[in-house]
Structure formats: C-alpha cells, structure tokens
Design an enzyme around this catalytic site. Structure first.
Site, PDB file in Angstrom:
ATOM      1  N   ASP A 170       0.822  -1.203   0.000  1.00 13.65           N
ATOM      2  CA  ASP A 170       0.000   0.000   0.000  1.00 13.65           C
ATOM      3  C   ASP A 170       0.860   1.259   0.000  1.00 13.65           C
ATOM      4  OD1 ASP A 170      -2.503  -1.095  -0.071  1.00 13.65           O
ATOM      5  OD2 ASP A 170      -2.775  -1.127   2.094  1.00 13.65           O
ATOM      6  N   ARG A 212      -2.075  -0.958  -8.373  1.00 12.47           N
ATOM      7  CA  ARG A 212      -3.394  -0.437  -8.028  1.00 12.47           C
ATOM      8  C   ARG A 212      -3.334   1.080  -8.123  1.00 12.47           C
ATOM      9  NH1 ARG A 212      -4.285  -1.361  -2.203  1.00 12.47           N
ATOM     10  NH2 ARG A 212      -4.925  -3.465  -2.793  1.00 12.47           N
ATOM     11  N   ARG A 231     -11.205   8.147   7.299  1.00 15.26           N
ATOM     12  CA  ARG A 231     -10.811   8.460   5.913  1.00 15.26           C
ATOM     13  C   ARG A 231     -11.872   8.004   4.928  1.00 15.26           C
ATOM     14  NH1 ARG A 231      -5.579   7.251   7.969  1.00 15.26           N
ATOM     15  NH2 ARG A 231      -5.629   5.096   7.213  1.00 15.26           N
ATOM     16  N   GLN A 255      -0.978   6.820  -6.180  1.00 13.89           N
ATOM     17  CA  GLN A 255      -2.067   7.724  -5.803  1.00 13.89           C
ATOM     18  C   GLN A 255      -2.211   8.839  -6.829  1.00 13.89           C
ATOM     19  OE1 GLN A 255       0.032   8.397  -2.124  1.00 13.89           O
ATOM     20  NE2 GLN A 255      -1.677   7.614  -0.933  1.00 13.89           N
ATOM     21  N   THR A 273     -11.667   2.563  -7.526  1.00 16.82           N
ATOM     22  CA  THR A 273     -12.565   3.716  -7.562  1.00 16.82           C
ATOM     23  C   THR A 273     -14.006   3.263  -7.405  1.00 16.82           C
ATOM     24  OG1 THR A 273     -13.299   5.633  -8.875  1.00 16.82           O
ATOM     25  CG2 THR A 273     -12.746   3.625 -10.094  1.00 16.82           C
ATOM     26  N   LYS A 330     -11.170  18.125  -6.176  1.00 17.79           N
ATOM     27  CA  LYS A 330     -11.619  16.826  -6.670  1.00 17.79           C
ATOM     28  C   LYS A 330     -11.636  16.747  -8.202  1.00 17.79           C
ATOM     29  CE  LYS A 330     -15.417  13.466  -6.424  1.00 17.79           C
ATOM     30  NZ  LYS A 330     -15.494  13.304  -7.886  1.00 17.79           N
ATOM     31  N   GLY A 373      -6.229   8.502  -3.527  1.00 17.50           N
ATOM     32  CA  GLY A 373      -5.422   8.988  -2.408  1.00 17.50           C
ATOM     33  C   GLY A 373      -6.317   9.465  -1.287  1.00 17.50           C
TER      34      GLY A 373
END
Length: 306
Positions: A128, A178, A287, A157, A225, A195, A182
């Site tokens: 990750d 992947r 998060r 990210q 996503t 965004k 983020g």
C-alpha cells in the site's frame, strides 16, 4: 472543508476512543470493517468468494515504532495467508510498510515484507501507499523486491503531482499496480487540492496504464474507484483498445457502493473487494467518511438511532 476536517480528525485517536464507547457507532463501523480478528476477516472473504467476487484483505494499522510490533504484524499476515490457503480462498493481502516497521528502519520493513511474500507463495501481495513522506521509500523497497518476488504489487495515488513521473518509470519494468485517488491529507504543493483535478489526473493515469506501451510491458492495473463516471471511462477505453477483461480489474472497499457490485459483475469485468480488519479501525474509518459524503450521511443517520 468537510473533507479537510475529517482528515484532521483521522489523526486524532482520542476521538476514536470516544466513538468506541458508543455501541451504535461500532455497529456502523462493521459496515466498512469486517471485525477485529483474523477469523472475522476470513468469514468476510468467504462470503465474497461465494458471491463470485474476488477479494483483498488488509490488517489495519500503521506507524509501529518497535521491531517487535512490526514482526507481530508480519506474523498476523503469515497466519492469515496460511488460513487463506488452507481454506482454498483466493484473497490477496494488502500491507502497509509502516505497519511492517518502516519507521523503525527500511531493512526491518523489507525483511518483514519478504516474510509475507514468502508465505504468500504465488499469491499477489500489494504494498500500500501511505502519506507522501513515505512515497520514495515505499517505491524503493518495491523496486528492490520485484526482481526477486514476482508476486509483489504496488499502489500509486492519483492526487499526487509526482505520480505520472513515477508511473512512467515503473511501466518500463512491467508491474501489477493499483491506482487509487489517495486518502491522506496532503499539502497543496504535493497534491491536487480539488476533486475535479484529481479525477482528471486519475483518468489520464488510467489511460497510461491501458496504453499499448503499458500492455506490451505486461502491466496489469487495478483501478480502485467507486466513481461510476470513471468506471465507464475506463471500461470504454479498455474496449476501444481491445483489452480483454482478464487484463485489468476494478477494486472497491468493503461496504462502499455495494450496489455497484452486481452491475460490474453483470458487465463481465473483474471486481475485487478490499476487506479491512483489526482493532486499529479509527483512522481508516474516518478516511472512508472523508472520501464520500454518502458514507458520512450513513454514519450520522445510524448514530442517531437507538
């Protein structure tokens, strides 16, 4: 502003301790977190597999400060993998290097990652990505491991400005990656603050991963996503490029947009659901609330119930 507030709260464990006292908040958390034990995680993975979904699993935690704690994290992943293999499941672990001791030392994290990779055998293990302060060290460890361990995969990210450059340098060696948006709070000089800009960056990077160059190099992308518009864009692009459904996958988080699971499965694409578990649920949970207003609304609605 709300997202920024939630991301600040995600670094305040004392708030999590207060929430933990509320039974209703713990029940809502279970929508996003399978539970606290390896057994809880395995049960969730088995349910997903019986529903025809692929899965990944992560043991929640980060920033351990002792070699003993880092080794205990690796022990948990090795036990988890042993049980996954024994039960005939096909889940792939997803690990954070700070949970494996990166703050103690790069060699500690590397050795623990290799223990997990060795136990995994042919099962893919995702490294990750965390806050941008760890990006260079995470990618350095990944580069060092992938020559010896073909089952290691990395995460990039889309909200970081640097990611396009990182991706170009990694594609040449072929990789399993992947792509996520983020979830950590980052300063505006390191990451897109808006965004729409993050979404545009994600679409551009997805196009790079589906390009002829990337596919010829053997790149296998996982698109993490829950954004239906981005899913359509990626699916259309893959179809236009003649890329089969076995050459990429979508990834979603346990408990987030489960309504899309059936839709994606019906369209014939691969879908992997990431199942988190462990006692250190608070930062992860907040998060998730910050990423999508509907998650926060769900939490607040249920928090008011008796």
């Amino acid at each position: 502003m709300l997202r920024s507030l939630l991301l600040r709260l995600s670094t305040r464990p004392e708030v999590g301790r207060q929430l933990q006292r509320l039974p209703v908040s713990r029940s809502v958390v279970r929508r996003f977190v399978a539970g606290e034990t390896v057994g809880d995680a395995l049960d969730a993975l088995a349910r997903l597999e019986s529903a025809g979904l692929q899965s990944a699993v992560t043991y929640l935690g980060e920033n351990v400060t002792t070699a003993k704690a880092a080794a205990a994290t690796a022990d948990t992943y090795c036990h988890l993998l042993e049980e996954i293999h024994r039960r005939g499941l096909h889940a792939t672990p997803s690990v954070k290097l700070t949970h494996l001791g990166l703050d103690v030392g790069e060699e500690v994290a590397r050795e623990n990652a290799e223990r997990v990779l060795r136990q995994a055998a042919e099962t893919v293990v995702w490294l990750d990505m965390e806050g941008s302060g760890y990006t260079d060290r995470t990618l350095a460890i990944y580069r060092g491991l992938r020559g010896r361990w073909p089952n290691v995969a990395c995460v990039l990210q889309a909200y970081l400005y640097r990611t396009e450059t990182d991706l170009r340098s990694l594609v040449r060696g072929g990789l399993r990656v992947r792509l996520c948006k983020g979830a950590y709070r980052e300063p505006a000089d390191r990451a897109f603050p808006r965004k729409p800009d993050v979404d545009r960056s994600y679409a551009r990077l997805a196009g790079m991963l589906l390009s002829r160059e990337a596919q010829a190099a053997g790149v296998y992308p996982g698109f993490a996503t829950h954004d239906e518009r981005l899913i359509r864009v990626i699916s259309d692009r893959a179809r236009d490029f003649g890329i089969g459904a076995d050459r990429f996958e979508f990834q979603m988080l346990h408990g987030v947009r489960p309504d899309l699971h059936r839709t994606l499965r019906g369209s014939g694409v691969r879908l992997r659901v990431l199942v988190p578990f462990g006692e250190d649920w608070y930062g992860y949970f907040v998060r998730r609330l910050a990423e999508r207003p509907a998650n926060l609304l769900f939490f607040l609605q249920n928090l008011g119930r008796r």
